[in-house]
Design a protein around this motif. Structure first.
Motif, short mmCIF file in Angstrom:
data_model
loop_
_atom_site.label_atom_id
_atom_site.label_comp_id
_atom_site.label_asym_id
_atom_site.label_seq_id
_atom_site.Cartn_x
_atom_site.Cartn_y
_atom_site.Cartn_z
N GLY A 327 0.78 -1.23 0.00
CA GLY A 327 0.00 0.00 0.00
C GLY A 327 0.81 1.28 0.00
O GLY A 327 0.39 2.29 -0.57
N ALA A 328 1.98 1.27 0.63
CA ALA A 328 2.77 2.50 0.74
C ALA A 328 3.21 3.04 -0.60
O ALA A 328 3.39 4.25 -0.77
CB ALA A 328 3.99 2.25 1.63
N CYS A 329 3.41 2.14 -1.58
CA CYS A 329 3.87 2.57 -2.91
C CYS A 329 2.77 2.54 -3.97
O CYS A 329 2.71 3.41 -4.84
CB CYS A 329 5.04 1.70 -3.37
SG CYS A 329 6.54 1.85 -2.38
N HIS A 330 1.92 1.53 -3.90
CA HIS A 330 0.91 1.37 -4.95
C HIS A 330 -0.45 1.93 -4.52
O HIS A 330 -1.36 2.01 -5.36
CB HIS A 330 0.77 -0.11 -5.32
CG HIS A 330 2.03 -0.68 -5.91
ND1 HIS A 330 2.43 -0.45 -7.20
CD2 HIS A 330 2.99 -1.46 -5.35
CE1 HIS A 330 3.57 -1.08 -7.43
NE2 HIS A 330 3.94 -1.69 -6.32
N PHE A 331 -0.59 2.29 -3.23
CA PHE A 331 -1.77 2.97 -2.70
C PHE A 331 -3.03 2.12 -2.76
O PHE A 331 -3.08 1.08 -3.42
CB PHE A 331 -1.98 4.32 -3.40
CG PHE A 331 -0.73 5.17 -3.43
CD1 PHE A 331 -0.05 5.49 -2.26
CD2 PHE A 331 -0.20 5.61 -4.63
CE1 PHE A 331 1.11 6.26 -2.28
CE2 PHE A 331 0.96 6.37 -4.67
CZ PHE A 331 1.61 6.69 -3.50
N THR A 332 -4.06 2.59 -2.06
CA THR A 332 -5.28 1.80 -1.96
C THR A 332 -6.06 1.75 -3.28
O THR A 332 -6.89 0.86 -3.47
CB THR A 332 -6.20 2.35 -0.86
OG1 THR A 332 -6.47 3.74 -1.12
CG2 THR A 332 -5.56 2.20 0.51
N ASP A 333 -5.79 2.70 -4.17
CA ASP A 333 -6.48 2.66 -5.46
C ASP A 333 -5.71 1.87 -6.51
O ASP A 333 -6.14 1.76 -7.66
CB ASP A 333 -6.78 4.07 -5.97
CG ASP A 333 -5.51 4.90 -6.20
OD1 ASP A 333 -4.40 4.37 -5.99
OD2 ASP A 333 -5.65 6.07 -6.59
N GLY A 334 -4.54 1.31 -6.14
CA GLY A 334 -3.75 0.50 -7.06
C GLY A 334 -3.13 1.28 -8.20
O GLY A 334 -2.61 0.68 -9.15
N ALA A 335 -3.16 2.61 -8.10
CA ALA A 335 -2.69 3.44 -9.23
C ALA A 335 -1.19 3.70 -9.20
O ALA A 335 -0.63 4.15 -10.20
CB ALA A 335 -3.44 4.78 -9.22
N GLY A 336 -0.52 3.43 -8.09
CA GLY A 336 0.91 3.68 -8.01
C GLY A 336 1.23 5.15 -8.19
O GLY A 336 0.41 6.03 -7.90
#
Length: 432
Positions: A327-336
């Motif tokens: 999550g820290a890099c790709h975030f909760t929306d999966g958008a990176g």
């Protein structure tokens, strides 16, 4: 009026010197052209083993029939190609026939190199004969089992599986389009990985006249994605600039390079001119496909984001594993993050039918190449040291079924199989 003898001699010497200078300048230009073409052909990636001398061979190229070792292509007379005439060099490059008459295995992409022009073939010959230093290193012998050790049989494979065709320009297309077609079909030999193979393990098509050309294929554990970016192509959402960015740096706003493609960017594409990279992009944008990209719906993305935002740390779920590790890099929306952390939504590695490449990245991590346009070699850490097989399977399954991704689930046995192929020191590289 008669010129003095001394003047005639001086004139003759001057002309001789001029002719030599012109010849040297022409040869230097040819060698320079050949060096550029060798990068476009990615020769160094296959003919240089890790830690070995440049172009001295010895690198194992995996095939379904066993390891095929690349050869010494330096101008060493004893071990390399230093004794090759131009004709012998041309036959090896474009037809897979060595100077001694033996056939090369088609791990050497001569079926694609057949499209090279005579001019470019001569430039490559000049470079490999006079542009690099000879390395006196014996070749590692390729020893495949029967019947694949019978090289004479390749004669029949060549007859049945190659088209023996030269590159033909499309007069209805632009010069830029045709330049891109030449690079991708020929020197770049993109089809050798990105085109599926037939019953004889041949490329099903060698140019866009075949529907299978560049439609995606498995290469070992990695998936070489469909490159078609025209109407209904898997990469239709990519712009020409997206392709140029990816070729030059190994990253763009959509994706980041992994697996075998890392070396292609590092040693080949990142060294090409922007004009040539743009030409390749124009060509790919001109190729229609039948696999439209799976763009996630806003509803699917929102649902996954909500699941992640509400994930409970005391529940060993795929969502919790994602929050903890990704999550820290790709975030909760999966958008990176554009040009930094690849988006997971619609990602070809994530959605590949074969999940082994994704499993390998989760276990061992991945590293973007350092190039002139993007010198920072951003690295994703591996999580094999902290996640067991069941956890990796659960995490991979979650990623492959979130934000609109619709790939099959992963089980622990698949993870165990890939883990067994990775060296312990690599698995533990990211451990504190």
């Amino acid at each position: 009026m008669k010129l003095p003898l001394l003047s005639l001699l001086s004139f003759a010497c001057m002309m001789s010197y001029t002719n030599v200078s012109v010849a040297q300048s022409t040869e230097a230009s040819l060698i320079e052209q050949g060096e550029y073409l060798s990068k476009a052909g990615d020769c160094i990636a296959c003919h240089t083993k890790d830690g070995g001398d440049k172009y001295a061979g010895g690198k194992a190229v995996a095939s379904p029939f066993g390891a095929i070792y690349s050869t010494n292509i330096t101008p060493s007379v004893e071990y390399g190609i230093g004794s090759y005439s131009y004709k012998e060099f041309e036959q090896a490059l474009r037809h897979g026939i060595r100077a001694d008459g033996e056939f090369l295995y088609p791990a050497m992409p001569y079926p694609d190199y057949q499209k090279l022009t005579d001019e470019d073939t001569k430039a490559l010959y000049a470079y490999f004969m006079k542009g690099i230093q000879p390395v006196e290193k014996a070749n590692t012998k390729t020893a495949l089992g029967f019947p694949f050790n019978q090289r004479w049989g390749i004669r029949f494979w060549n007859w049945a599986a190659t088209d023996d065709g030269v590159f033909v320009e499309d007069t209805k297309k632009s010069k830029e389009y045709n330049r891109g077609a030449y690079l991708i079909q020929g020197l770049g030999h993109c089809g050798s990985c990105h085109t599926p193979r037939g019953m004889l393990y041949q490329e099903k098509a060698y140019d866009h006249s075949g529907d299978d050309f560049l439609s995606g294929a498995d290469v070992g554990i990695w998936y070489a994605p469909d490159l078609r970016a025209g109407k209904n192509g898997s990469l239709e959402s990519w712009s020409e600039q997206d392709f140029v960015d990816y070729f030059a740096t190994g990253r763009n706003k959509h994706s980041g390079v992994t697996g075998e493609m890392t070396d292609v960017i590092q040693y080949s594409l990142s060294h090409l001119s922007k004009d040539d990279l743009r030409a390749m992009a124009v060509y790919l944008k001109g190729q229609a496909g039948n696999k439209p990209s799976k763009l996630a719906s806003s509803k699917a993305s929102e649902q996954t984001t909500n699941v992640l935002n509400l994930a409970k740390v005391d529940i060993d779920s795929g969502a919790r594993l994602y929050i903890d590790n990704c999550g820290a890099c790709h975030f909760t929306d999966g958008a990176g993050a554009s040009h930094v952390f690849p988006q997971l939504v619609g990602n070809s590695l994530v959605n590949a039918d074969n999940p082994q490449g994704l499993i390998h990245v989760i276990l061992a991590g991945s590293r973007l190449p350092s190039t002139a346009d993007a010198p920072e070699a951003i690295e994703m850490p591996g999580f094999g040291w902290r996640l067991d097989d069941e956890e990796v399977a659960k995490l991979a399954t979650f990623i492959r079924d979130s934000w609109g991704n619709k790939a099959k689930s992963v089980n622990a046995d698949e993870v165990k199989k890939i883990r067994s192929t990775i060296a312990v020191d690599i698995l533990n590289k990211s451990a504190p």
